[in-house]
Design an enzyme around this catalytic site. Structure first.
Site, PDB file in Angstrom:
ATOM      1  N   GLY A  33     -23.293 -54.828  22.178  1.00 55.60           N
ATOM      2  CA  GLY A  33     -24.433 -54.007  21.801  1.00 55.60           C
ATOM      3  C   GLY A  33     -25.490 -54.858  21.129  1.00 55.60           C
ATOM      4  O   GLY A  33     -25.180 -55.893  20.541  1.00 55.60           O
ATOM      5  N   HIS A  51     -28.797 -49.872  13.070  1.00 55.49           N
ATOM      6  CA  HIS A  51     -29.773 -50.980  13.063  1.00 55.49           C
ATOM      7  C   HIS A  51     -31.204 -50.443  13.172  1.00 55.49           C
ATOM      8  O   HIS A  51     -32.101 -50.917  12.477  1.00 55.49           O
ATOM      9  CB  HIS A  51     -29.525 -51.941  14.230  1.00 55.49           C
ATOM     10  CG  HIS A  51     -28.498 -52.983  13.971  1.00 55.49           C
ATOM     11  ND1 HIS A  51     -28.591 -53.909  12.961  1.00 55.49           N
ATOM     12  CD2 HIS A  51     -27.330 -53.251  14.617  1.00 55.49           C
ATOM     13  CE1 HIS A  51     -27.543 -54.710  12.987  1.00 55.49           C
ATOM     14  NE2 HIS A  51     -26.755 -54.327  13.985  1.00 55.49           N
ATOM     15  N   LEU A  61     -23.565 -59.157  15.714  1.00 58.70           N
ATOM     16  CA  LEU A  61     -24.216 -60.422  16.067  1.00 58.70           C
ATOM     17  C   LEU A  61     -25.126 -60.919  14.941  1.00 58.70           C
ATOM     18  O   LEU A  61     -25.374 -62.114  14.840  1.00 58.70           O
ATOM     19  CB  LEU A  61     -25.016 -60.262  17.363  1.00 58.70           C
ATOM     20  CG  LEU A  61     -24.183 -59.983  18.617  1.00 58.70           C
ATOM     21  CD1 LEU A  61     -25.091 -59.701  19.809  1.00 58.70           C
ATOM     22  CD2 LEU A  61     -23.232 -61.127  18.915  1.00 58.70           C
ATOM     23  N   HIS A  92     -23.321 -47.788  15.552  1.00 59.79           N
ATOM     24  CA  HIS A  92     -23.613 -49.098  14.955  1.00 59.79           C
ATOM     25  C   HIS A  92     -25.046 -49.538  15.282  1.00 59.79           C
ATOM     26  O   HIS A  92     -25.798 -49.951  14.396  1.00 59.79           O
ATOM     27  CB  HIS A  92     -22.593 -50.123  15.475  1.00 59.79           C
ATOM     28  CG  HIS A  92     -22.796 -51.509  14.989  1.00 59.79           C
ATOM     29  ND1 HIS A  92     -21.976 -52.092  14.045  1.00 59.79           N
ATOM     30  CD2 HIS A  92     -23.721 -52.455  15.322  1.00 59.79           C
ATOM     31  CE1 HIS A  92     -22.393 -53.331  13.816  1.00 59.79           C
ATOM     32  NE2 HIS A  92     -23.447 -53.577  14.589  1.00 59.79           N
ATOM     33  N   GLU A  93     -25.418 -49.422  16.552  1.00 57.31           N
ATOM     34  CA  GLU A  93     -26.757 -49.866  16.966  1.00 57.31           C
ATOM     35  C   GLU A  93     -27.853 -48.933  16.446  1.00 57.31           C
ATOM     36  O   GLU A  93     -28.935 -49.394  16.072  1.00 57.31           O
ATOM     37  CB  GLU A  93     -26.830 -50.008  18.487  1.00 57.31           C
ATOM     38  CG  GLU A  93     -25.871 -51.023  19.085  1.00 57.31           C
ATOM     39  CD  GLU A  93     -25.924 -52.416  18.471  1.00 57.31           C
ATOM     40  OE1 GLU A  93     -26.990 -52.820  17.943  1.00 57.31           O
ATOM     41  OE2 GLU A  93     -24.890 -53.105  18.488  1.00 57.31           O
ATOM     42  N   GLN A 118     -32.816 -56.515  15.979  1.00 57.33           N
ATOM     43  CA  GLN A 118     -32.028 -57.734  15.800  1.00 57.33           C
ATOM     44  C   GLN A 118     -32.698 -58.955  16.417  1.00 57.33           C
ATOM     45  O   GLN A 118     -32.350 -60.084  16.081  1.00 57.33           O
ATOM     46  CB  GLN A 118     -30.624 -57.569  16.393  1.00 57.33           C
ATOM     47  CG  GLN A 118     -29.754 -56.608  15.616  1.00 57.33           C
ATOM     48  CD  GLN A 118     -28.405 -56.479  16.268  1.00 57.33           C
ATOM     49  OE1 GLN A 118     -28.217 -55.668  17.167  1.00 57.33           O
ATOM     50  NE2 GLN A 118     -27.458 -57.292  15.830  1.00 57.33           N
TER      51      GLN A 118
END
Length: 172
Positions: A46, A142, A97, A138-139, A51
């Site tokens: 992902g 972000h 990441l 999770h994404e 990011q």
């Protein structure tokens, strides 16, 4: 296509809230393609646009199949996501990441339903559970300026900060 730089914690850009995508044009398509190449180059499943320093509500998910390989035809390009339903609770050992080499258990919803747009602006609905639900949550965190380490209990958070300081000293 290009491999983009992935921002690392504690870069302040990672704390910014991403903005809605309004233009579904060639520039967006190029960004999606570059994000995919970047995610694959880093063995990720992902990636959120923030990011790579782009403050837009865009994320990619590409889960591996049973044989542990990822296939581009399984790629989800999720733009302007909105949760419609979040149910149950589960804990999952997560990594990121933007926070390399650190993994910790995080509590998440067990199942989700999501409204979003694809690269052409078409509206879609997606329901998922297991790793798909975890990765999407999770994404989306972000996109809202939240990293998984922000969700850790205070003692685990202190452990993370200690490990980060140690890693930085070793790099010097």
């Amino acid at each position: 296509m290009a491999i983009l730089e992935i921002l690392k914690y504690p870069n302040p850009t990672l704390k910014k809230v991403s903005q809605e995508v309004e233009s579904f044009d060639a520039d967006l398509h190029q960004l999606l393609d570059d994000m995919y190449e970047t995610m694959r180059a880093r063995n990720g499943i992902g990636l959120a646009a923030i990011q790579v320093g782009i403050q837009k509500r865009i994320l990619l998910i590409n889960l591996p199949r049973e044989d542990d390989t990822q296939h581009k035809e399984d790629l989800l390009e999720i733009i302007n996501p909105v949760f419609l339903k979040q149910e149950g609770a589960t804990k999952w050992n997560e990594g990121c990441l933007s926070v390399p080499e650190f993994y910790e258990e995080v509590e998440r919803f067990a199942a989700i339903t999501l409204a979003y747009q694809d690269r052409f602006g078409e509206k879609k609905i997606l329901a998922g559970d297991g790793l798909l639900a975890i990765a999407i949550q999770h994404e989306i965190d972000h996109l809202n300026g939240i990293l998984f380490v922000d969700k850790l209990p205070i003692l685990k958070r202190k452990k993370f900060e200690k490990e980060l300081k140690k890693a930085r000293k070793e790099l010097k």
